[in-house]
Design an enzyme around this catalytic site. Structure first.
Site, PDB file in Angstrom:
ATOM      1  N   HIS A 157     -13.125 -19.438  -1.368  1.00 44.79           N
ATOM      2  CA  HIS A 157     -12.585 -18.075  -1.353  1.00 44.79           C
ATOM      3  C   HIS A 157     -11.208 -18.010  -2.023  1.00 44.79           C
ATOM      4  O   HIS A 157     -10.569 -19.037  -2.276  1.00 44.79           O
ATOM      5  CB  HIS A 157     -12.473 -17.579   0.089  1.00 44.79           C
ATOM      6  CG  HIS A 157     -11.573 -18.446   0.915  1.00 44.79           C
ATOM      7  ND1 HIS A 157     -10.199 -18.388   0.835  1.00 44.79           N
ATOM      8  CD2 HIS A 157     -11.861 -19.418   1.809  1.00 44.79           C
ATOM      9  CE1 HIS A 157      -9.677 -19.273   1.657  1.00 44.79           C
ATOM     10  NE2 HIS A 157     -10.663 -19.921   2.251  1.00 44.79           N
TER      11      HIS A 157
ATOM     12  N   GLU B 153     -15.816 -21.763   7.927  1.00 43.45           N
ATOM     13  CA  GLU B 153     -14.921 -22.913   7.840  1.00 43.45           C
ATOM     14  C   GLU B 153     -14.913 -23.690   9.148  1.00 43.45           C
ATOM     15  O   GLU B 153     -15.207 -23.150  10.223  1.00 43.45           O
ATOM     16  CB  GLU B 153     -13.498 -22.450   7.497  1.00 43.45           C
ATOM     17  CG  GLU B 153     -12.451 -23.570   7.384  1.00 43.45           C
ATOM     18  CD  GLU B 153     -12.727 -24.591   6.281  1.00 43.45           C
ATOM     19  OE1 GLU B 153     -13.764 -25.282   6.382  1.00 43.45           O
ATOM     20  OE2 GLU B 153     -11.899 -24.708   5.358  1.00 43.45           O
TER      21      GLU B 153
END
Length: 204
Positions: A12, A85
């Protein structure tokens, strides 16, 4: 019909915490202005290449990074919880230096082997690698013969790459020091076999 799938793995864009090298982990934070610009660059990059689908982590920073590519392609991103994550426990929102100042022995053990000695309260890196690798294999199986953009996270993707490429997980921080924000790593997946085609290619 070919059984091989090409996965374009992208970290990201930048967040406020990443600008200071703070662990974001499971915390759900957004992108900075630079992070949004990186996402737009990834979208333009994707628009110049054949891409059949977009998958992403459900965390805001990954969804926002995938949005420009989806807009260019005219499709919606599919969210996969197993692409989130790793949770970093007590260091969420903190830097490694800050943790080391308070817990030098634990920080040194982490530096030596981050898998055997994760941060207190953190997700087991082996479990994170297993869920992430399984998610990529499911995505590859759902798009056989296709090309798929997958937007996820720095530590998760490094662990998964080591798992898929049969690199010891304990070496992930040394072998793959960092994936750049919104850069693309290309792999080819065919069942249990994975080939690395490119690593950390900037889109801007």
């Amino acid at each position: 019909m070919t059984t091989t799938t090409t996965l374009l793995l992208a970290r990201h864009g930048e967040t406020p915490w990443h600008a200071e090298n703070r662990y974001a982990g499971a915390s759900d934070i957004g992108l900075t202005a630079l992070g949004r610009a990186q996402a737009e660059a990834l979208g333009r990059w994707v628009g110049e290449r054949p891409v059949d689908a977009v998958w992403c982590s459900p965390l805001t920073r990954a969804v926002a990074t995938a949005e420009p590519a989806c807009r260019v392609l005219g499709i919606e991103a599919r969210r996969e919880d197993d692409l989130r994550e790793c949770g970093f426990g007590v260091v969420e929102g903190r830097t490694l230096a800050e943790f080391a100042a308070e817990h030098p022995a634990a920080a040194e053990a982490y530096r030596r082997d981050p898998v055997a000695h994760p941060f207190p309260g953190a997700e087991d890196p082996r479990a994170a690698a297993a869920r992430g690798a399984a998610a990529l294999r499911r995505i590859a199986g759902a798009h056989r013969g296709g090309r798929v953009l997958v937007v996820a996270h720095n530590t998760l993707l490094r662990l998964v790459l080591c798992s898929l490429l049969q690199i010891p997980l304990s070496e992930y921080r040394r072998v793959l020091p960092r994936l750049l924000n919104a850069a693309v790593t290309e792999i080819r997946v065919d069942g249990d076999r994975t080939a690395l085609l490119s690593l950390n290619v900037p889109c801007a």
